[in-house]
Scaffold this motif. Structure first.
Motif, PDB file in Angstrom:
ATOM      1  N   ILE A 197      -7.650 -13.255   7.417  1.00 38.69           N
ATOM      2  CA  ILE A 197      -6.452 -12.676   6.889  1.00 38.69           C
ATOM      3  C   ILE A 197      -6.428 -11.558   6.968  1.00 38.69           C
ATOM      4  O   ILE A 197      -6.837 -11.245   5.838  1.00 38.69           O
ATOM      5  N   THR A 198      -6.229 -10.019   7.575  1.00 35.73           N
ATOM      6  CA  THR A 198      -5.766  -9.049   7.757  1.00 35.73           C
ATOM      7  C   THR A 198      -5.033  -8.184   7.714  1.00 35.73           C
ATOM      8  O   THR A 198      -4.383  -8.891   8.591  1.00 35.73           O
ATOM      9  N   LYS A 199      -4.414  -7.736   6.325  1.00 31.94           N
ATOM     10  CA  LYS A 199      -3.167  -6.664   6.653  1.00 31.94           C
ATOM     11  C   LYS A 199      -2.811  -5.624   6.089  1.00 31.94           C
ATOM     12  O   LYS A 199      -3.926  -4.693   6.116  1.00 31.94           O
ATOM     13  N   THR A 200      -2.440  -4.612   7.375  1.00 30.36           N
ATOM     14  CA  THR A 200      -2.274  -3.379   6.900  1.00 30.36           C
ATOM     15  C   THR A 200      -1.219  -3.014   7.000  1.00 30.36           C
ATOM     16  O   THR A 200      -0.188  -3.294   7.481  1.00 30.36           O
ATOM     17  N   THR A 201      -0.044  -2.076   5.461  1.00 33.32           N
ATOM     18  CA  THR A 201       0.650  -1.708   5.592  1.00 33.32           C
ATOM     19  C   THR A 201       0.455  -0.617   5.829  1.00 33.32           C
ATOM     20  O   THR A 201       0.165   0.478   4.520  1.00 33.32           O
ATOM     21  N   PRO A 202       0.575   0.767   5.953  1.00 34.93           N
ATOM     22  CA  PRO A 202      -0.198   2.135   6.359  1.00 34.93           C
ATOM     23  C   PRO A 202       1.700   2.472   5.382  1.00 34.93           C
ATOM     24  O   PRO A 202       3.248   2.349   5.056  1.00 34.93           O
ATOM     25  N   TYR A 203       1.744   4.115   4.806  1.00 29.56           N
ATOM     26  CA  TYR A 203       2.356   4.652   4.497  1.00 29.56           C
ATOM     27  C   TYR A 203       2.164   6.255   4.972  1.00 29.56           C
ATOM     28  O   TYR A 203       1.253   6.341   5.454  1.00 29.56           O
ATOM     29  N   LEU A 204       2.861   7.339   4.411  1.00 25.58           N
ATOM     30  CA  LEU A 204       3.568   8.346   5.485  1.00 25.58           C
ATOM     31  C   LEU A 204       2.443   9.451   3.934  1.00 25.58           C
ATOM     32  O   LEU A 204       2.993   8.659   2.773  1.00 25.58           O
ATOM     33  N   GLY A 205       2.308  10.497   3.799  1.00 28.13           N
ATOM     34  CA  GLY A 205       1.844  11.806   3.421  1.00 28.13           C
ATOM     35  C   GLY A 205       0.803  10.940   2.765  1.00 28.13           C
ATOM     36  O   GLY A 205      -0.326  10.331   3.217  1.00 28.13           O
ATOM     37  N   ASN A 206       0.490  11.263   1.257  1.00 24.44           N
ATOM     38  CA  ASN A 206      -1.259  11.245   0.728  1.00 24.44           C
ATOM     39  C   ASN A 206      -0.971   9.693  -0.219  1.00 24.44           C
ATOM     40  O   ASN A 206      -1.485   9.334  -1.037  1.00 24.44           O
ATOM     41  N   GLY A 207       0.237   9.320  -0.599  1.00 25.49           N
ATOM     42  CA  GLY A 207       1.018   7.583  -1.068  1.00 25.49           C
ATOM     43  C   GLY A 207       1.419   7.840  -2.197  1.00 25.49           C
ATOM     44  O   GLY A 207       1.506   6.642  -3.084  1.00 25.49           O
ATOM     45  N   TYR A 208       2.294   9.672  -2.853  1.00 22.66           N
ATOM     46  CA  TYR A 208       2.196   9.403  -3.950  1.00 22.66           C
ATOM     47  C   TYR A 208       4.259   9.446  -3.822  1.00 22.66           C
ATOM     48  O   TYR A 208       4.861   9.080  -4.636  1.00 22.66           O
ATOM     49  N   LEU A 209       4.390   8.951  -2.552  1.00 24.02           N
ATOM     50  CA  LEU A 209       5.386   8.550  -2.361  1.00 24.02           C
ATOM     51  C   LEU A 209       6.144   7.433  -2.958  1.00 24.02           C
ATOM     52  O   LEU A 209       7.279   7.419  -3.268  1.00 24.02           O
ATOM     53  N   PHE A 210       5.612   6.723  -3.387  1.00 21.58           N
ATOM     54  CA  PHE A 210       6.197   5.266  -3.750  1.00 21.58           C
ATOM     55  C   PHE A 210       6.340   5.526  -5.312  1.00 21.58           C
ATOM     56  O   PHE A 210       7.256   5.161  -5.684  1.00 21.58           O
ATOM     57  N   GLU A 211       5.567   5.681  -6.316  1.00 22.52           N
ATOM     58  CA  GLU A 211       5.856   6.255  -7.553  1.00 22.52           C
ATOM     59  C   GLU A 211       6.849   7.296  -7.608  1.00 22.52           C
ATOM     60  O   GLU A 211       7.895   7.081  -8.182  1.00 22.52           O
ATOM     61  N   ILE A 212       7.359   8.112  -6.946  1.00 21.34           N
ATOM     62  CA  ILE A 212       8.146   9.157  -6.829  1.00 21.34           C
ATOM     63  C   ILE A 212       9.546   8.969  -6.577  1.00 21.34           C
ATOM     64  O   ILE A 212      10.319   8.961  -7.456  1.00 21.34           O
ATOM     65  N   GLU A 213       9.549   7.825  -5.790  1.00 19.80           N
ATOM     66  CA  GLU A 213      10.907   7.223  -5.064  1.00 19.80           C
ATOM     67  C   GLU A 213      11.242   6.391  -6.584  1.00 19.80           C
ATOM     68  O   GLU A 213      12.718   6.268  -7.708  1.00 19.80           O
ATOM     69  N   ALA A 214      10.022   5.629  -7.350  1.00 17.95           N
ATOM     70  CA  ALA A 214      10.213   4.207  -8.658  1.00 17.95           C
ATOM     71  C   ALA A 214      10.425   5.634  -9.547  1.00 17.95           C
ATOM     72  O   ALA A 214      11.737   4.987  -9.868  1.00 17.95           O
ATOM     73  N   SER A 223     -11.186  -0.225   0.633  1.00 22.15           N
ATOM     74  CA  SER A 223     -11.273   1.347   0.881  1.00 22.15           C
ATOM     75  C   SER A 223      -9.859   2.202   1.082  1.00 22.15           C
ATOM     76  O   SER A 223      -9.888   2.074   2.192  1.00 22.15           O
ATOM     77  N   ARG A 224      -9.918   3.470   0.428  1.00 24.35           N
ATOM     78  CA  ARG A 224     -10.218   3.368  -0.565  1.00 24.35           C
ATOM     79  C   ARG A 224      -8.680   2.493  -1.919  1.00 24.35           C
ATOM     80  O   ARG A 224      -7.472   2.525  -1.675  1.00 24.35           O
ATOM     81  N   PHE A 225      -9.495   1.448  -2.623  1.00 22.40           N
ATOM     82  CA  PHE A 225      -8.401   0.445  -3.253  1.00 22.40           C
ATOM     83  C   PHE A 225      -7.468   1.083  -3.908  1.00 22.40           C
ATOM     84  O   PHE A 225      -5.833  -0.086  -4.047  1.00 22.40           O
ATOM     85  N   HIS A 226      -7.110   2.455  -4.761  1.00 29.22           N
ATOM     86  CA  HIS A 226      -6.395   2.544  -5.697  1.00 29.22           C
ATOM     87  C   HIS A 226      -5.525   2.818  -4.824  1.00 29.22           C
ATOM     88  O   HIS A 226      -4.208   3.605  -5.564  1.00 29.22           O
ATOM     89  N   GLN A 227      -5.958   3.341  -3.557  1.00 32.18           N
ATOM     90  CA  GLN A 227      -4.109   3.915  -2.597  1.00 32.18           C
ATOM     91  C   GLN A 227      -4.034   2.876  -1.562  1.00 32.18           C
ATOM     92  O   GLN A 227      -4.873   3.496  -0.163  1.00 32.18           O
ATOM     93  N   PRO A 228      -4.228   1.517  -1.098  1.00 31.00           N
ATOM     94  CA  PRO A 228      -4.646   1.069  -0.527  1.00 31.00           C
ATOM     95  C   PRO A 228      -3.542   0.936   0.043  1.00 31.00           C
ATOM     96  O   PRO A 228      -2.508   1.005   0.151  1.00 31.00           O
ATOM     97  N   LYS A 229      -3.747   0.401   1.683  1.00 25.77           N
ATOM     98  CA  LYS A 229      -2.956   0.336   3.147  1.00 25.77           C
ATOM     99  C   LYS A 229      -3.942  -0.974   3.686  1.00 25.77           C
ATOM    100  O   LYS A 229      -2.965  -1.700   3.871  1.00 25.77           O
ATOM    101  N   THR A 230      -4.902  -1.493   3.309  1.00 23.54           N
ATOM    102  CA  THR A 230      -5.466  -2.579   4.331  1.00 23.54           C
ATOM    103  C   THR A 230      -6.108  -4.156   2.894  1.00 23.54           C
ATOM    104  O   THR A 230      -6.871  -3.449   2.111  1.00 23.54           O
ATOM    105  N   LEU A 231      -5.906  -5.301   2.690  1.00 27.88           N
ATOM    106  CA  LEU A 231      -6.129  -6.318   2.333  1.00 27.88           C
ATOM    107  C   LEU A 231      -6.833  -7.577   3.046  1.00 27.88           C
ATOM    108  O   LEU A 231      -5.695  -7.677   4.533  1.00 27.88           O
ATOM    109  N   SER A 232      -7.263  -8.233   2.729  1.00 22.33           N
ATOM    110  CA  SER A 232      -7.730  -9.489   3.608  1.00 22.33           C
ATOM    111  C   SER A 232      -8.119 -10.085   2.875  1.00 22.33           C
ATOM    112  O   SER A 232      -8.698  -9.960   1.471  1.00 22.33           O
ATOM    113  N   TYR A 233      -7.479 -11.498   2.937  1.00 24.95           N
ATOM    114  CA  TYR A 233      -8.088 -12.527   1.826  1.00 24.95           C
ATOM    115  C   TYR A 233      -7.762 -14.272   2.460  1.00 24.95           C
ATOM    116  O   TYR A 233      -7.703 -14.559   4.028  1.00 24.95           O
ATOM    117  N   GLY A 234      -8.082 -14.800   2.129  1.00 26.58           N
ATOM    118  CA  GLY A 234      -8.742 -16.666   3.278  1.00 26.58           C
ATOM    119  C   GLY A 234      -9.458 -17.249   1.737  1.00 26.58           C
ATOM    120  O   GLY A 234      -9.752 -16.413   0.676  1.00 26.58           O
TER     121      GLY A 234
END
Ligand SMILES: NC(=O)c1ccc[n+]([C@@H]2O[C@H](COP(=O)([O-])OP(=O)(O)OC[C@H]3O[C@@H](n4cnc5c(N)ncnc54)[C@H](OP(=O)(O)O)[C@@H]3O)[C@@H](O)[C@H]2O)c1
Length: 328
Positions: free
Chosen positions: A268-285, A250-261
């Motif tokens: 295995i759980t992995k977290t990839t933090p990001y800055l701000g509200n999460g719009y930076l990736f589309e702004i950059e793209a 949660s919240r999967f539409h702006q994800p930081k963490t995934l688990s798989y196995g």
């Protein structure tokens, strides 16, 4: 790096969050803002130090040195607002959903093509590192062959008849507003379904409230999705395969963490933090696309917007959720 000058159209809730993230992206600049209200535009420009502010969307068209506009108006306005800028050859990042139905999506994509101008639907979920990693992991076969998925997106909207989410004439309702996220994920992992089953309850405001969706695919695959504007749900997504599963936390539409196995083995759980509200990736793209002269993004393609709206149309048809725009 050539700076990209952003203009913001419609200064509501999401415009604030998006604008806060512009400053996190190298080479992105808040250049101008436009509102139907001159006072609101002036206050917003002062709050975020925009160079220009306008008391109508039309005036923004003539703003000097504008590279791209972010359209953050209600869904029912997206077609008209996008057209205003595309016909003046100004690049557009338009909030989801790109328009109200497939007929309108075809129209706006045709505008972009005929004016040879950049257009992308702001489906920000596609650009998070965790989304990209989840796609790569599933593709790598780590959970085996994908078989089913579950995803939900529900929030509790307090009664406010003036809120766009509860206003039919603004395109309100759960399916277009938040059902779009589980549906988007289903397209990423499964492609197009062969059968769409959906049932909705109606909110007292007249918009669709809660919707249960079942998508059936070739090869005995299935997705079970849910959205609601009256109940707060976990907002999680899990894809199940023949060997194991992958979960977007949660919240999967702006994800930081995934688990798989694998089933029955350590997850295995992995977290990839990001800055701000999460719009930076589309702004950059979008910035990268404009610098390289592209008219369309490689990940959130025009075809993806078409497929997404086709699916939304199918769900609305099954659930008997209509808008005046459908009849035109
Ligand atoms: N990507 C995301 O995370 C995310 C999150 C929330 C919403 N959204 C999308 O962003 C869009 C806007 O959502 P929001 O929650 O920011 O809405 P909002 O708070 O209601 O703001 C929408 C803004 O649109 C402008 N507008 C233009 N015509 C309007 C009309 N007839 N009635 C009301 N407002 C009108 C207004 O700005 P002015 O008065 O300044 O003109 C208003 O403040 C929606 O399409 C939604 O799907 C995306």
């Amino acid at each position: 790096m050539r700076p990209i000058n952003w203009g913001i159209v419609g200064l509501g809730r999401i415009a604030h969050k998006f604008t806060q993230d512009i400053r996190l992206v190298e080479g992105a600049r808040l250049h101008a803002v436009a509102s139907r209200s001159p006072e609101k535009a002036a206050a917003f420009a002062e709050q975020y130090q925009a160079t220009h502010h306008f008391g109508s969307y039309e005036e923004l068209v003539n703003c000097p040195d504008l590279d791209v506009v972010y359209i953050a108006t209600p869904h029912a306005q997206h077609l008209e607002n996008s057209h205003l800028f595309l016909k003046n050859k100004i690049a557009v990042l338009c909030e989801k959903p790109l328009a109200m139905n497939s007929r309108e999506v075809d129209q706006v994509l045709a505008f972009a093509k005929s004016h040879d101008t950049y257009l992308m639907e702001a489906m920000w979920t596609r650009f998070f590192p965790t989304t990209k990693e989840s796609i790569a992991l599933v593709k790598s076969g780590v959970i085996g062959e994908v078989k089913t998925m579950r995803a939900d997106f529900g929030f509790h909207k307090a009664w406010d008849p003036s809120d766009r989410v509860l206003k039919k004439e603004l395109g309100g309702g759960g399916i277009l507003d938040i059902g779009i996220y589980p549906l988007f994920l289903s397209l990423l992992f499964f492609g197009k379904p062969k059968e769409v089953i959906a049932k909705s309850t109606k909110h007292r405001s007249g918009v669709d409230d809660s919707t249960a969706i079942t998508l059936i695919y070739e090869d005995e695959k299935m997705a079970s999705l849910y959205c609601s504007v009256s109940t707060l749900t976990p907002v999680e997504a899990t894809v199940y395969g023949t060997k194991g599963s992958l979960k977007l936390h949660s919240r999967f539409h702006q994800p930081k963490t995934l688990s798989y196995g694998n089933y029955y083995e350590e997850i295995i759980t992995k977290t990839t933090p990001y800055l701000g509200n999460g719009y930076l990736f589309e702004i950059e793209a979008v910035g990268n696309d404009l610098r390289s002269g592209k008219k369309e993004n490689d990940l959130m393609t025009h075809q993806m917007s078409r497929d997404l709206m086709e699916l939304l149309d199918q769900v609305r048809k099954a659930a008997r959720v209509t808008y005046p725009q459908d009849a035109i």
